[in-house]
Design a protein around this motif. Structure first.
Motif, PDB file in Angstrom:
ATOM      1  N   GLU A   8       0.830  -1.212   0.000  1.00 39.45           N
ATOM      2  CA  GLU A   8       0.000   0.000   0.000  1.00 39.45           C
ATOM      3  C   GLU A   8       0.864   1.261   0.000  1.00 39.45           C
ATOM      4  O   GLU A   8       0.615   2.213  -0.743  1.00 39.45           O
ATOM      5  N   ASN A   9       1.903   1.266   0.834  1.00 34.89           N
ATOM      6  CA  ASN A   9       2.781   2.444   0.931  1.00 34.89           C
ATOM      7  C   ASN A   9       3.625   2.633  -0.319  1.00 34.89           C
ATOM      8  O   ASN A   9       3.804   3.757  -0.802  1.00 34.89           O
ATOM      9  N   ASN A  11       2.947   1.552  -3.339  1.00 28.25           N
ATOM     10  CA  ASN A  11       2.056   1.929  -4.430  1.00 28.25           C
ATOM     11  C   ASN A  11       1.719   3.421  -4.367  1.00 28.25           C
ATOM     12  O   ASN A  11       1.743   4.128  -5.385  1.00 28.25           O
ATOM     13  N   LYS A  12       1.422   3.908  -3.159  1.00 26.92           N
ATOM     14  CA  LYS A  12       1.117   5.334  -2.990  1.00 26.92           C
ATOM     15  C   LYS A  12       2.322   6.195  -3.350  1.00 26.92           C
ATOM     16  O   LYS A  12       2.201   7.201  -4.056  1.00 26.92           O
ATOM     17  N   ASN A  15       2.892   6.397  -7.096  1.00 23.86           N
ATOM     18  CA  ASN A  15       1.902   7.266  -7.733  1.00 23.86           C
ATOM     19  C   ASN A  15       2.191   8.740  -7.472  1.00 23.86           C
ATOM     20  O   ASN A  15       1.861   9.596  -8.297  1.00 23.86           O
ATOM     21  N   ILE A  16       2.804   9.030  -6.336  1.00 24.40           N
ATOM     22  CA  ILE A  16       3.173  10.414  -6.019  1.00 24.40           C
ATOM     23  C   ILE A  16       4.274  10.906  -6.947  1.00 24.40           C
ATOM     24  O   ILE A  16       4.176  11.974  -7.553  1.00 24.40           O
ATOM     25  N   CYS A  55       9.756  11.342  -2.506  1.00 23.40           N
ATOM     26  CA  CYS A  55       8.801  10.880  -1.503  1.00 23.40           C
ATOM     27  C   CYS A  55       9.489   9.861  -0.602  1.00 23.40           C
ATOM     28  O   CYS A  55      10.301   9.061  -1.066  1.00 23.40           O
ATOM     29  N   THR A  75       5.477   0.817 -11.383  1.00 28.51           N
ATOM     30  CA  THR A  75       4.201   1.298 -10.840  1.00 28.51           C
ATOM     31  C   THR A  75       3.064   0.354 -11.193  1.00 28.51           C
ATOM     32  O   THR A  75       2.234  -0.001 -10.341  1.00 28.51           O
ATOM     33  N   SER A  79       1.068  -1.939  -8.375  1.00 33.85           N
ATOM     34  CA  SER A  79      -0.369  -1.694  -8.196  1.00 33.85           C
ATOM     35  C   SER A  79      -1.196  -2.958  -8.391  1.00 33.85           C
ATOM     36  O   SER A  79      -2.324  -3.051  -7.902  1.00 33.85           O
ATOM     37  N   ASN A  83      -2.422  -6.570  -1.208  1.00 33.60           N
ATOM     38  CA  ASN A  83      -2.046  -5.700  -0.101  1.00 33.60           C
ATOM     39  C   ASN A  83      -1.300  -6.524   0.952  1.00 33.60           C
ATOM     40  O   ASN A  83      -1.893  -7.049   1.894  1.00 33.60           O
ATOM     41  N   MET A 210      -2.592  14.384  -0.843  1.00 37.15           N
ATOM     42  CA  MET A 210      -2.148  13.032  -0.499  1.00 37.15           C
ATOM     43  C   MET A 210      -1.254  13.000   0.730  1.00 37.15           C
ATOM     44  O   MET A 210      -0.915  11.942   1.238  1.00 37.15           O
ATOM     45  N   ASP A 211      -0.843  14.171   1.198  1.00 39.07           N
ATOM     46  CA  ASP A 211       0.058  14.251   2.349  1.00 39.07           C
ATOM     47  C   ASP A 211      -0.628  15.082   3.424  1.00 39.07           C
ATOM     48  O   ASP A 211      -0.807  16.286   3.269  1.00 39.07           O
TER      49      ASP A 211
END
Length: 378
Positions: A8-9, A11-12, A15-16, A55, A75, A79, A83, A210-211
């Motif tokens: 999850e982290n 992937n985020k 995307n950032i 990031c 990416t 994705s 999870n 997102m942050d």
């Protein structure tokens, strides 16, 4: 490099930073994302040489190291994973990054991190802080008015003036102008004026959502060539547009002969309806303002017509100060500004059919939007 993190982290984080990775480029490594260990965390970074996004995410680091791999490939793969925990293991000899998550494994060929363009350091200039939500609102009400045409580069950016405890953002494309003033949390010692690329601000607005951080740190270097935006776990560094932004205060009308105050949502809906007919009529939306009489309220009439399709008319109750007036605008420009304003009521100030119109939110004095009129046969 050997580490473990959550899907999850990762992937985020991908995307950032992914929006900064170059698409078509003469420097292939800018298609890659930098993956490196940094003080017990995993750092991701991407750049297109005009903008760089970094990031940091939590990870369990077993061995330090760094590499770069194709951003889009990594990416998309991450994705698609469940999870669960992800293990990243870099083979020092083959430069391949081995990825394992649950019952899925992959090996991605990497390029040495030393070939990745360094992210510029932004130091020794001005430094300030600003409320994130206030900044996002300011950007949303300004950035759409910047030009997309590269023929005048300074207009593709947003003019940012830092002075004392105030930041003034202004954007213009030759047909409209948006100006927004907002407070800084920390006053700047030196008044500074720079032009920030509109794309940078659009991307920053996305990242800020997102942050979960209340304050946004801003640094501008002494040469006014780079700007740094820092959130809790994200940094964005961007080149600044070089040149002089037009003296926009000169085109803001200082007076009016007619002022209309109307419900913002009703104005937006009526304009949206008119643009359906305006599409085949050069995008022209006509506005007529009538102050009414002793027993009749003022009204704003919004209409559009096309010789081939037909026409439509909408009427709104309004408070009209001054004399009867009419003006025509590009319907898209009206929709753009009415679509971002948060006020319940807006005012429209006009002088003549050939002079710019001014739109302001009622109850706030920190925003002004100027639209050039269209010349039509009435």
């Amino acid at each position: 490099m050997k580490l473990t993190c959550l899907q999850e982290n990762l992937n985020k984080g991908l995307n950032i930073v992914g929006k900064a990775a170059a698409g078509r480029t003469t420097l292939p490594i800018t298609n890659n994302v930098l993956i490196s260990t940094d003080d017990g965390r995993l750092k991701l970074a991407a750049t297109n040489l005009e903008m760089a996004i970094s990031c940091w995410i939590g990870a369990k680091i077993e061995e330090e190291g760094s590499t770069t791999v194709p951003a889009k490939l990594l990416t998309e793969f991450v994705s698609s994973l469940p999870n669960d925990k992800i293990e990243l293991n870099l083979n020092a000899k083959s430069k391949a990054l081995n990825i394992k998550c649950a019952r899925f494994e992959a090996r991605i060929t990497g390029v040495d991190a030393k070939d990745f363009p360094p992210v510029p350091k932004v130091e020794n200039g001005i430094s300030t802080k600003i409320n994130v939500e206030a900044f996002r609102q300011a950007v949303s009400e300004v950035v759409f008015a910047s030009a997309t045409d590269e023929s005048r580069p300074v207009l593709t950016g947003v003019n940012a003036e830092f002075e004392g405890s105030t930041l003034t953002l202004a954007a213009a494309d030759g047909f409209r102008l948006a100006v927004y003033k907002l407070p800084l949390l920390e006053a700047v010692k030196t008044a500074t004026k720079v032009i920030i690329p509109a794309r940078t601000l659009g991307e920053l607005s996305r990242l800020a959502s997102m942050d979960e951080e209340e304050a946004l740190m801003i640094n501008v270097d002494t040469a006014k060539s780079q700007i740094l935006f820092r959130l809790k776990n994200i940094e964005l560094v961007s080149q600044l547009v070089q040149g002089n932004f037009p003296q926009y205060n000169q085109i803001i009308p200082q007076s009016f002969t007619t002022k209309v105050v109307v419900d913002a949502n009703q104005f937006l809906m009526a304009t949206r309806t008119a643009t359906i007919f305006a599409r085949d009529g050069g995008g022209i939306v006509r506005l007529m303002m009538n102050p009414g009489g002793n027993n009749t309220p003022g009204k704003l009439t919004i209409s559009a017509r096309s010789e081939e399709v037909g026409d439509n008319t909408g009427e709104l109750d309004a408070v009209v100060q001054g004399e009867e007036a009419k003006i025509a605008f590009n319907g898209k420009y009206l929709l753009d500004v009415l679509g971002v304003l948060k006020a319940q009521q807006v005012s429209l100030e006009v002088t003549s059919p050939s002079s710019p119109g001014v739109i302001k939110p009622v109850g706030a004095d920190n925003y002004i939007h100027v639209i050039m009129p269209m010349f039509v046969q009435w």
